[in-house]
Design a protein around this motif. Structure first.
Motif, PDB file in Angstrom:
ATOM      1  N   GLN A 176       4.618  14.238  -4.408  1.00 27.80           N
ATOM      2  CA  GLN A 176       3.480  13.536  -3.794  1.00 27.80           C
ATOM      3  C   GLN A 176       3.927  12.235  -3.143  1.00 27.80           C
TER       4      GLN A 176
ATOM      5  N   THR B 106       5.463  13.019   0.141  1.00 26.85           N
ATOM      6  CA  THR B 106       4.427  13.359   1.120  1.00 26.85           C
ATOM      7  C   THR B 106       3.787  12.096   1.686  1.00 26.85           C
ATOM      8  N   THR B 107       3.524  11.121   0.801  1.00 21.19           N
ATOM      9  CA  THR B 107       2.929   9.853   1.234  1.00 21.19           C
ATOM     10  C   THR B 107       3.863   9.109   2.187  1.00 21.19           C
TER      11      THR B 107
END
Length: 205
Positions: free
Chosen positions: A95, A98-99
């Motif tokens: 995650q 992805t950020t």
């Protein structure tokens, strides 16, 4: 077992190294993993933190030290150290990646949006110019048709003049014929008069 692995070299950033290591960790069933690009005075570095069973971590370490790396990477050395701190779960790290990628992508998307807006404006301007040229073309075609009509009228007038010329030539020929006939009659009459005078002088009847 926890390890901190430092991968140092002239080309370890922007070659997909962190994602390569994450896939390797997943293949070894390591549940806690994170990797970060760091710029040091000695060169670029990828800092890797892993936490798992001794068997999983040792297998991962072996793969890293055996020079398994992305195709474009250039590594000078690999330093392996013990580590005592916290490590993200591999899901949390995914995650995080992805950020980070979204933060990189947003300025690019905004720039692309601005570029597309400029292109749309230019396209509208080009379409307007094309329409203007189309209108000028229609006007030119209309003018050409007008000239063609005048040309047809001129040809008709020339044909009319040609017909009149033929009529004039015919009239001239008729006059010439009449003149020739008249000259012949006058010449014959004159000859007859001259013959009469001669006969009179010679006393011939």
């Amino acid at each position: 077992m926890k390890l901190r692995i430092r991968i140092i070299g002239p080309k370890v950033h922007d070659v997909g190294y962190r994602y390569f290591l994450m896939s390797m960790a997943m293949a070894n069933r390591i549940r806690r993993f994170e990797a970060h690009n760091i710029e040091e005075d000695v060169g670029d570095e990828v800092l890797v933190l892993v936490d798992g069973s001794e068997q999983e971590i040792q297998a991962f370490r072996k793969h890293v030290e055996m020079k398994r790396r992305p195709e474009r990477a250039e590594v000078s050395r690999v330093i392996v150290e013990d580590y005592e701190g916290e490590v993200m779960t591999i899901g949390e790290y995914a995650q995080f990646c992805t950020t980070v990628q979204m933060n990189k992508a947003i300025p690019l998307l905004l720039s692309m949006n601005e570029t597309m807006g400029v292109m749309a404006d230019k396209q509208a301007e080009t379409l307007s110019e094309i329409r203007g040229l189309s209108e000028k073309q229609d006007q030119t075609i209309s003018e050409i048709r007008g000239l063609s009509g005048k040309q047809d009228q001129t040809i008709s007038e020339i044909r009319g003049l040609s017909g009149k010329q033929d009529s004039t030539v015919s009239e001239i020929r008729g006059l010439r014929g009449d003149l020739a006939t008249r000259n012949n009659i006058e010449w014959q009459t004159r000859i007859e008069k001259d013959i009469k005078v001669i006969k009179s002088k010679l006393s011939i009847r």
